[in-house]
Write a protein that holds these residues in place. Structure first.
Motif, PDB file in Angstrom:
ATOM      1  N   UNK A 296       0.839  -1.204   0.000  1.00  0.00           N
ATOM      2  CA  UNK A 296       0.000   0.000   0.000  1.00  0.00           C
ATOM      3  C   UNK A 296       0.867   1.244   0.000  1.00  0.00           C
ATOM      4  N   UNK A 297       0.219   2.364  -0.286  1.00  0.00           N
ATOM      5  CA  UNK A 297       0.860   3.676  -0.281  1.00  0.00           C
ATOM      6  C   UNK A 297       0.416   4.431   0.971  1.00  0.00           C
ATOM      7  N   UNK A 298       1.348   5.138   1.606  1.00  0.00           N
ATOM      8  CA  UNK A 298       0.982   5.961   2.763  1.00  0.00           C
ATOM      9  C   UNK A 298       1.920   7.158   2.838  1.00  0.00           C
ATOM     10  N   UNK A 299       1.595   8.081   3.719  1.00  0.00           N
ATOM     11  CA  UNK A 299       2.298   9.364   3.709  1.00  0.00           C
ATOM     12  C   UNK A 299       3.708   9.286   4.261  1.00  0.00           C
ATOM     13  N   UNK A 300       3.947   8.489   5.302  1.00  0.00           N
ATOM     14  CA  UNK A 300       5.259   8.512   5.950  1.00  0.00           C
ATOM     15  C   UNK A 300       6.386   8.192   4.972  1.00  0.00           C
ATOM     16  N   UNK A 301       6.281   7.069   4.262  1.00  0.00           N
ATOM     17  CA  UNK A 301       7.343   6.686   3.328  1.00  0.00           C
ATOM     18  C   UNK A 301       7.590   7.765   2.288  1.00  0.00           C
ATOM     19  N   UNK A 302       6.526   8.368   1.808  1.00  0.00           N
ATOM     20  CA  UNK A 302       6.663   9.354   0.738  1.00  0.00           C
ATOM     21  C   UNK A 302       7.131  10.710   1.252  1.00  0.00           C
ATOM     22  N   UNK A 303       6.776  11.060   2.473  1.00  0.00           N
ATOM     23  CA  UNK A 303       7.311  12.281   3.071  1.00  0.00           C
ATOM     24  C   UNK A 303       8.804  12.125   3.357  1.00  0.00           C
ATOM     25  N   UNK A 304       9.190  10.948   3.813  1.00  0.00           N
ATOM     26  CA  UNK A 304      10.615  10.679   4.045  1.00  0.00           C
ATOM     27  C   UNK A 304      11.404  10.757   2.742  1.00  0.00           C
ATOM     28  N   UNK A 305      10.840  10.227   1.669  1.00  0.00           N
ATOM     29  CA  UNK A 305      11.521  10.300   0.379  1.00  0.00           C
ATOM     30  C   UNK A 305      11.605  11.746  -0.108  1.00  0.00           C
ATOM     31  N   UNK A 306      10.579  12.532   0.132  1.00  0.00           N
ATOM     32  CA  UNK A 306      10.611  13.946  -0.258  1.00  0.00           C
ATOM     33  C   UNK A 306      11.770  14.669   0.425  1.00  0.00           C
ATOM     34  N   UNK A 307      11.931  14.437   1.711  1.00  0.00           N
ATOM     35  CA  UNK A 307      13.048  15.043   2.444  1.00  0.00           C
ATOM     36  C   UNK A 307      14.389  14.559   1.894  1.00  0.00           C
ATOM     37  N   UNK A 308      14.471  13.269   1.597  1.00  0.00           N
ATOM     38  CA  UNK A 308      15.719  12.704   1.084  1.00  0.00           C
ATOM     39  C   UNK A 308      16.068  13.258  -0.289  1.00  0.00           C
ATOM     40  N   UNK A 309      15.072  13.458  -1.132  1.00  0.00           N
ATOM     41  CA  UNK A 309      15.323  14.022  -2.461  1.00  0.00           C
ATOM     42  C   UNK A 309      15.896  15.430  -2.350  1.00  0.00           C
ATOM     43  N   UNK A 310      15.361  16.221  -1.432  1.00  0.00           N
ATOM     44  CA  UNK A 310      15.889  17.569  -1.228  1.00  0.00           C
ATOM     45  C   UNK A 310      17.324  17.513  -0.704  1.00  0.00           C
ATOM     46  N   UNK A 311      17.580  16.617   0.238  1.00  0.00           N
ATOM     47  CA  UNK A 311      18.937  16.485   0.780  1.00  0.00           C
ATOM     48  C   UNK A 311      19.916  16.004  -0.277  1.00  0.00           C
ATOM     49  N   UNK A 312      19.492  15.053  -1.100  1.00  0.00           N
ATOM     50  CA  UNK A 312      20.380  14.524  -2.131  1.00  0.00           C
ATOM     51  C   UNK A 312      20.795  15.623  -3.106  1.00  0.00           C
ATOM     52  N   UNK A 313      19.879  16.484  -3.469  1.00  0.00           N
ATOM     53  CA  UNK A 313      20.228  17.585  -4.380  1.00  0.00           C
ATOM     54  C   UNK A 313      21.282  18.502  -3.748  1.00  0.00           C
ATOM     55  N   UNK A 314      21.144  18.778  -2.474  1.00  0.00           N
ATOM     56  CA  UNK A 314      22.134  19.604  -1.778  1.00  0.00           C
ATOM     57  C   UNK A 314      23.493  18.920  -1.767  1.00  0.00           C
TER      58      UNK A 314
END
Length: 437
Positions: free
Chosen positions: A221-239
């Motif tokens: 299933x899809x839920x918010x926690x995994x995807x919010x964590x990935x959103x933060x990681x994507x921003x960090x990876x770009x930095x």
């Protein structure tokens, strides 16, 4: 105001010059009040700042958190391993307490154990170096990227990014980690990552026991926690890519697309839907209305990731406080509300009852994140009010417990470093806010 000005207006017979007009005197008097701290709004904020600065609980709990993080990097007492999802939440005080080199070495160990497909293990056992991974989760890879991002931000050690780990640089391994999610855990039709069905950010699925491995019985299933964590990681990876002198444009596109997908599919205008089920539907009885459940922890991470609008953030804080009160929990750290009914999870030792463990237990680990976001979004008064019972529990128990029952009974590890790390950050943010008021 005119009453206050009367003594000034009556000075005319005593002096030969013409007194200033009442309007000018009003202006001058207002300036004097402001200079002395007058005005109800300024006074309220000033009083709050003074209360925070003078609250001895804040530095005392902060010092205890640092002392705990200085001992070792395991998740806590009773945990013989270092977990990446936990380490990610106390990297800063671990560096304070143990030094940058110790944390650097531990992060490198996770990269050394990285799978050929990019997956990141859950934990590394201290005594023998063995590893394990709860495959129902989809946050290990995001947690490692975030942890490295915090380490670099705090130390400035950009040389770590180009260090070789089994023939591949650190920065490339971080890219491989997130690509694992896009290749192995991505639901193309939604543009979101999936995992096993769990209670919000938890690591236990309902279909079996212990419930930590995806298998034929699982309901992805899809839920918010995994995807919010990935959103933060994507921003960090770009930095991090920028610091390493590499192109981050492709990851910027992925971040924008993920943000849009979260808003389209997971946000219903009032809250994040608990789960969107993929091929096999829900593991819960058809008569059960899961949409009533509010995932408190995942929502806090989503706020941190900037996935909600300002008005929605305010609405979320109001709902979280209401959930605390309605559930009978001691703090806003209640993991979710209402809980799943007893018997919905096969793992009876941890998830068999209502309002226990991840099924509605009260976790400072996530309560601290809610406090942080309250401060970050201009609600310092609410943050100070809501952190108070968390501080009191630490001082009462002389420990950072993993979670609490609704009755305030401490449970789990008594040296839980994730709780210490997140409360320390919340305290720092409150003290920083008060220092500028």
């Amino acid at each position: 105001m005119e009453t206050l000005l009367m003594p000034f207006l009556m000075l005319k017979p005593m002096f030969s010059f013409k007194p200033a007009s009442p309007r000018l005197l009003t202006f001058v008097f207002t300036l004097l009040l402001s200079a002395c701290g007058g005005g109800e709004e300024i006074s309220d904020e000033s009083r709050l700042a003074n209360s925070i600065r003078n609250d001895t609980r804040l530095p005392l709990v902060r010092a205890k958190a640092r002392q705990l993080a200085a001992r070792e990097l395991t998740a806590g007492s009773g945990y013989p391993a270092v977990f990446i999802r936990d380490l990610n939440t106390f990297v800063e005080i671990a560096i304070e307490g143990q030094g940058a080199q110790k944390v650097r070495s531990q992060l490198k160990q996770f990269l050394e154990h990285q799978g050929d497909d990019g997956n990141v293990v859950d934990g590394i056992t201290v005594h023998d170096g063995s590893t394990f991974k709860a495959t129902v989760e989809s946050d290990q890879e995001s947690s490692l990227v975030q942890a490295v991002g915090k380490y670099i931000a705090m130390t400035g050690d950009t040389a770590f990014l180009v260090e070789d780990v089994r023939g591949v640089s650190v920065i490339e391994r971080l890219e491989h980690a997130l690509m694992f999610l896009y290749k192995q855990r991505f639901a193309d039709g939604y543009g979101l990552v999936f995992g096993g069905t769990r209670a919000d950010w938890g690591d236990v699925q309902p279909e079996d026991t212990p419930g930590v491995y995806l298998n034929a019985a699982s309901h992805p299933s899809l839920s918010i926690y995994d995807n919010a964590m990935l959103t933060l990681a994507l921003a960090d990876l770009q930095t991090l890519l920028s610091k390493a002198g590499r192109d981050a444009s492709a990851w910027a596109v992925r971040e924008r697309e993920l943000r849009a997908a979260v808003r389209t599919h997971l946000w219903n205008g009032k809250q994040f839907v608990p789960h969107i089920y993929l091929d096999r539907g829900s593991p819960f009885p058809s008569a059960f209305d899961e949409s009533r459940i509010y995932f408190q922890g995942g929502t806090a991470v989503a706020i941190q990731a900037g996935l909600l609008e300002p008005a929605e953030v305010t609405q979320a804080f109001t709902r979280m406080i209401k959930n605390k009160n309605d559930s009978g929990s001691g703090t806003v750290g209640v993991s979710l509300y209402p809980s799943y009914p007893a018997g919905f999870f096969q793992n009876k030792d941890y998830m068999g009852a209502e309002y226990v463990y991840q099924n509605g237990g009260d976790w400072p680990w996530f309560g601290g994140r809610i406090i942080q976001q309250m401060v970050a979004h201009g609600q310092a008064a609410a943050a100070y009010q809501e952190i108070a019972p968390m501080l009191d529990r630490v001082l009462r128990d002389d420990a950072f417990f993993e979670w609490y029952t609704r009755e305030g009974i401490a449970q789990g590890s008594g040296e839980y470093r994730g709780s210490a790390g997140q409360l320390a950050i919340a305290i720092d943010m409150l003290l920083e806010w008060s220092a500028h008021r």
